[in-house]
Motif scaffolding. Structure first.
Motif, short mmCIF file in Angstrom:
data_model
loop_
_atom_site.label_atom_id
_atom_site.label_comp_id
_atom_site.label_asym_id
_atom_site.label_seq_id
_atom_site.Cartn_x
_atom_site.Cartn_y
_atom_site.Cartn_z
N ILE A 1 -35.81 100.98 -13.52
CA ILE A 1 -34.49 101.25 -14.10
C ILE A 1 -33.88 102.42 -13.35
CG2 ILE A 1 -33.31 102.08 -16.17
CD1 ILE A 1 -35.39 100.55 -17.80
N PRO A 2 -32.66 102.29 -12.84
CA PRO A 2 -32.05 103.39 -12.09
C PRO A 2 -31.70 104.55 -13.01
CG PRO A 2 -30.45 101.65 -12.45
CD PRO A 2 -31.76 101.12 -12.95
N GLU A 3 -31.72 105.74 -12.45
CA GLU A 3 -31.43 106.95 -13.22
C GLU A 3 -30.23 107.66 -12.61
OE1 GLU A 3 -33.49 111.23 -14.39
OE2 GLU A 3 -34.69 109.65 -13.46
N ALA A 4 -29.21 107.85 -13.40
CA ALA A 4 -28.02 108.57 -12.93
C ALA A 4 -28.43 109.95 -12.42
CB ALA A 4 -27.00 108.70 -14.05
N ARG B 1 -22.22 98.84 -4.02
CA ARG B 1 -21.77 97.57 -3.43
C ARG B 1 -22.57 96.39 -3.97
NH1 ARG B 1 -21.02 101.39 0.74
NH2 ARG B 1 -18.82 101.51 1.35
N ASP B 2 -23.86 96.60 -4.21
CA ASP B 2 -24.66 95.54 -4.83
C ASP B 2 -24.11 95.20 -6.23
OD1 ASP B 2 -26.38 95.58 -2.65
OD2 ASP B 2 -27.92 96.78 -3.67
N LEU B 3 -23.79 96.23 -6.99
CA LEU B 3 -23.24 96.01 -8.33
C LEU B 3 -21.90 95.31 -8.26
CD1 LEU B 3 -24.25 99.43 -9.90
CD2 LEU B 3 -24.93 97.19 -10.79
N ALA B 4 -21.07 95.72 -7.31
CA ALA B 4 -19.77 95.06 -7.15
C ALA B 4 -19.96 93.59 -6.80
CB ALA B 4 -18.96 95.78 -6.08
N GLY B 5 -20.95 93.28 -5.97
CA GLY B 5 -21.22 91.90 -5.62
C GLY B 5 -21.63 91.08 -6.82
N PHE B 6 -22.45 91.67 -7.69
CA PHE B 6 -22.84 90.96 -8.90
C PHE B 6 -21.64 90.73 -9.81
CE2 PHE B 6 -23.95 91.08 -13.37
CZ PHE B 6 -24.85 90.03 -13.47
N VAL B 7 -20.84 91.77 -10.03
CA VAL B 7 -19.67 91.65 -10.92
C VAL B 7 -18.69 90.61 -10.37
CG1 VAL B 7 -17.66 92.89 -11.81
CG2 VAL B 7 -19.92 93.98 -11.84
N PRO C 1 -27.54 101.32 -17.36
CA PRO C 1 -28.72 101.43 -16.50
C PRO C 1 -29.95 100.69 -17.02
CG PRO C 1 -27.61 103.54 -16.61
CD PRO C 1 -26.91 102.64 -17.58
N GLY C 2 -30.17 100.67 -18.33
CA GLY C 2 -31.35 100.00 -18.86
C GLY C 2 -31.37 98.51 -18.66
N ASN C 3 -30.25 97.93 -18.25
CA ASN C 3 -30.18 96.49 -18.00
C ASN C 3 -30.13 96.16 -16.51
OD1 ASN C 3 -30.21 95.93 -20.73
ND2 ASN C 3 -27.99 95.96 -20.91
N LEU C 4 -30.44 97.16 -15.68
CA LEU C 4 -30.46 96.97 -14.22
C LEU C 4 -31.84 97.30 -13.69
CD1 LEU C 4 -27.15 98.92 -13.43
CD2 LEU C 4 -27.39 96.47 -13.90
N LEU C 5 -32.27 96.60 -12.64
CA LEU C 5 -33.52 96.91 -11.97
C LEU C 5 -33.24 97.11 -10.49
CD1 LEU C 5 -35.88 94.26 -13.66
CD2 LEU C 5 -35.70 96.71 -14.18
N VAL C 6 -33.88 98.14 -9.92
CA VAL C 6 -33.68 98.45 -8.51
C VAL C 6 -35.03 98.61 -7.82
CG1 VAL C 6 -31.47 99.61 -8.95
CG2 VAL C 6 -33.57 100.95 -8.92
N ARG D 1 -31.89 99.62 -4.12
CA ARG D 1 -31.02 98.44 -4.12
C ARG D 1 -31.21 97.62 -5.39
NH1 ARG D 1 -29.08 97.41 1.02
NH2 ARG D 1 -27.51 96.23 -0.15
N LEU D 2 -30.14 97.00 -5.84
CA LEU D 2 -30.18 96.19 -7.05
C LEU D 2 -31.01 94.93 -6.81
CD1 LEU D 2 -28.93 95.88 -9.95
CD2 LEU D 2 -27.17 94.47 -8.87
N THR D 3 -32.01 94.71 -7.67
CA THR D 3 -32.86 93.53 -7.52
C THR D 3 -32.72 92.55 -8.68
OG1 THR D 3 -34.72 94.66 -8.58
CG2 THR D 3 -34.58 94.79 -6.18
N ALA D 4 -32.31 93.02 -9.84
CA ALA D 4 -32.19 92.13 -11.00
C ALA D 4 -31.25 92.74 -12.03
CB ALA D 4 -33.56 91.88 -11.63
#
Length: 300
Positions: free
Chosen positions: A112-115, A126-132, A205-210, A214-217
Motif C-alpha cells: 500500500i503506498p504511503e503519502a 501517470r500510472d494512476l492517470a492511465g487507470f482512471v 491509498p488503501g485500495n492501491l498496490l505498488v 509503480r502501480l500494480t493493482a
C-alpha cells in the motif's frame, strides 16, 4: 476500503469462523492456513487463505451489495483495464453463523503506498492517470450509479456538519474557516454536464498496490459505477505530492471545474472521516489529516 461510511455493530469475525466457512463451501481449500490480514478498511475484513488467496467478508450488512457488484462487474472490467484487479475464485454464500455473501479472491502482491514516502511519485501519478482514463473509457451497458457519483451538492449537509464537529475539536488544529471556503468554491464549480463515466470511486491509498513505486493493482471496487469524473481525482490530494499532482492532472487533461469538484469531493470525504475515525482507525484518520493539509496548501 470504502471510507466515509460509518458502521456501528460490525459482525464478529475471527479466523475460526472463516476456516469453517471455507471448509463447508470450498472443501478443496480445507486445511489451508487462515490468517487475518491487517487493514484500515471499515466495510470488509480480509483473511489470507494459503499463499495465493484471500477471503474478503463484509463486516456490515451494507458490504453485501459490494460483494455482489464485484462478482458481476470485475470479470467484465478486468480485460479493459491496464492494471490488475481482484479475481473472484470462489463465491461464498450466507450460511449458519454468517449472514452475508463473501468471496475468495486471488492474492494480489504489492504494498500500500504511503503519502510522503513514494519511491516514484510522478511515475505513479501517470500510472494512476492511465487507470482512471481506462475506467472512463469503459462502455459496458447497464452500469450502476457510483457511490458518491452524483452532484456535489448532495454532500453539502454532511460536509458542513463535519466542519461543525471539527470546529469543536481544537486539538485537531483544523482551520475550519479556510476549509469551508474551499468547499464553497467547489460548490460554485459547474456540475458535470457530460454523460456519466465509469469510476472506481474510492481510489484512496488503501485500495492501491505498488511495487518499486509503480502501480500494480487496484482493489476494492465496492463503490464503482458511473457518475461525475471528478470522483476519481481522489489520489491527487490523498496520496500525491504537489509536482506529481500536476503530472496526474496534465495526464488526464482535467478542466478547472472538474478539478475544483474533485478537490471538494476529496475534502468532503476527509472532513467526514476525521471526527468519525480519529480515535478508532489511525489509518483513516491519518489519511484525512493528510488530505486536509494538501487541500489547504494548494488553496494558499
Amino acid at each position: 476500503m470504502s471510507s466515509g461510511r460509518t458502521h456501528p455493530g460490525r459482525y464478529p469475525l475471527d479466523a475460526r469462523l472463516v476456516r469453517r466457512l471455507v471448509a463447508g463451501q470450498f472443501p478443496r481449500w480445507r486445511g489451508l492456513p487462515v490468517e487475518r490480514f491487517p487493514s484500515g478498511g471499515t466495510v470488509n475484513a480480509m483473511y489470507r487463505l494459503g499463499d495465493d488467496m484471500v477471503v474478503r467478508l463484509p463486516l456490515v450488512e451494507g458490504g453485501a451489495g459490494d460483494v455482489r457488484a464485484e462478482r458481476e462487474w470485475l470479470p467484465r472490467l478486468a480485460p479493459l483495464l491496464p492494471t490488475a484487479v481482484p479475481e473472484v475464485l470462489g463465491a461464498g454464500e450466507p450460511t449458519e453463523g454468517y449472514p452475508w455473501p463473501w468471496s475468495v479472491y486471488r492474492w494480489l502482491p504489492g504494498e500500500i503506498p504511503e503519502a510522503g514516502a513514494l519511491a516514484e511519485p510522478e511515475l505513479l501519478a501517470r500510472d494512476l492517470a492511465g487507470f482512471v482514463a481506462a475506467m472512463r473509457d469503459v462502455a459496458l451497458p447497464d452500469a450502476p450509479g457510483a457511490y458518491r457519483g452524483g452532484p456535489l451538492a448532495t454532500l453539502d449537509g454532511q460536509t458542513r456538519a463535519a466542519l461543525d464537529e471539527l470546529s469543536a475539536l481544537p486539538e485537531e488544529g483544523v482551520d475550519c474557516s479556510a476549509l469551508a471556503a474551499v468547499w464553497e468554491d467547489a460548490l460554485r464549480a459547474p456540475d458535470w454536464d457530460g454523460p456519466p463515466v465509469w469510476l472506481h470511486a474510492d481510489l484512496m491509498p488503501g485500495n492501491l498496490l505498488v511495487d518499486e513505486g509503480r502501480l500494480t493493482a487496484v482493489i476494492d471496487f465496492g463503490c464503482m459505477g458511473v457518475g461525475d469524473p471528478a470522483c476519481d481525482l481522489l489520489p491527487a490530494w490523498d496520496l500525491l505530492p504537489a509536482t506529481a499532482r500536476k503530472a496526474f492532472r496534465e495526464a488526464l487533461g482535467v478542466d478547472d471545474a472538474t478539478w475544483r469538484r474533485g478537490r471538494g469531493r476529496t475534502l468532503s470525504q476527509a472532513l467526514i472521516a476525521l471526527p468519525c475515525y480519529r480515535r478508532t482507525n489511525p489509518a483513516m484518520a491519518g489519511n484525512a489529516r493528510h488530505v486536509i493539509r494538501a487541500v489547504l496548501a494548494e488553496a494558499d
